[in-house]
Enzyme design. Sequence first.
Site, PDB file in Angstrom:
ATOM      1  N   ALA A   1      -4.353  -3.793 -10.653  1.00  0.00           N
ATOM      2  CA  ALA A   1      -4.665  -2.397  -9.600  1.00  0.00           C
ATOM      3  C   ALA A   1      -3.122  -2.461  -8.616  1.00  0.00           C
ATOM      4  O   ALA A   1      -3.270  -1.245  -8.138  1.00  0.00           O
ATOM      5  CB  ALA A   1      -5.716  -3.091  -8.690  1.00  0.00           C
TER       6      ALA A   1
ATOM      7  N   GLY B   1      -0.660  -0.923 -10.616  1.00  0.00           N
ATOM      8  CA  GLY B   1      -1.514   0.323 -11.011  1.00  0.00           C
ATOM      9  C   GLY B   1      -1.152   1.332 -10.272  1.00  0.00           C
ATOM     10  O   GLY B   1      -0.843   2.529  -9.941  1.00  0.00           O
ATOM     11  N   ASP B   2      -1.446   0.776  -8.782  1.00  0.00           N
ATOM     12  CA  ASP B   2      -1.317   1.710  -7.586  1.00  0.00           C
ATOM     13  C   ASP B   2       0.043   2.281  -7.355  1.00  0.00           C
ATOM     14  O   ASP B   2       0.369   3.426  -6.859  1.00  0.00           O
ATOM     15  CB  ASP B   2      -1.639   0.919  -6.371  1.00  0.00           C
ATOM     16  CG  ASP B   2      -1.670   1.463  -5.175  1.00  0.00           C
ATOM     17  OD1 ASP B   2      -1.568   2.515  -4.666  1.00  0.00           O
ATOM     18  OD2 ASP B   2      -1.142   1.007  -4.207  1.00  0.00           O
ATOM     19  N   GLY B   3       1.511   1.658  -7.544  1.00  0.00           N
ATOM     20  CA  GLY B   3       2.748   1.993  -7.189  1.00  0.00           C
ATOM     21  C   GLY B   3       2.807   2.915  -8.423  1.00  0.00           C
ATOM     22  O   GLY B   3       3.436   3.917  -8.446  1.00  0.00           O
TER      23      GLY B   3
ATOM     24  N   GLU C   1       1.265   6.062  -8.292  1.00  0.00           N
ATOM     25  CA  GLU C   1       1.681   6.796  -7.287  1.00  0.00           C
ATOM     26  C   GLU C   1       3.217   7.533  -7.266  1.00  0.00           C
ATOM     27  O   GLU C   1       3.003   8.759  -7.192  1.00  0.00           O
ATOM     28  CB  GLU C   1       1.874   6.624  -5.499  1.00  0.00           C
ATOM     29  CG  GLU C   1       2.011   7.013  -4.681  1.00  0.00           C
ATOM     30  CD  GLU C   1       2.171   6.529  -3.164  1.00  0.00           C
ATOM     31  OE1 GLU C   1       3.170   6.548  -2.373  1.00  0.00           O
ATOM     32  OE2 GLU C   1       1.801   5.404  -3.176  1.00  0.00           O
TER      33      GLU C   1
END
Length: 141
Positions: free
Chosen positions: A23, A26-28, A31
Amino acid sequence: MENLFALQFTPQQVNAISNLGLAHMGDGVYELLCRSYLCCQGEKTVLRLHRDTVGLVKAGTQAAVAEALLPHLTEEELAFYRRGKNAHTHAAPKAASRAEYARATGLEALFGALYLLGRTQRLNELFFLGLEALKEENHGI
């Protein structure tokens, strides 16, 4: 020494990463996809780019994207999504319910896994499917 920063990890390497590690990655990735998409939309002020990015990456919006993508996911992709969704997080943002935050974390884990596996074409496909769903729901995209 093995190159740990190669874009294409093996499935075994990706499976060895924790749920929250996927996660985090995946956040980066999510975004960056949002920022890239918004920059390609034409001239916007930096403030407008920032506000639009925040609108796309907030947990509630990510949860809506996740719900829209679920029918399109393969079994392997669903497994990555579930890993993130079921991860034990210690806090949720004030502006999102725990359920929304869990779905958003699932989406991030999925995007992190696909990125690490080098499946950028599938990442783009899912990203744009999610954007279309947001447009249909009038999320201001």
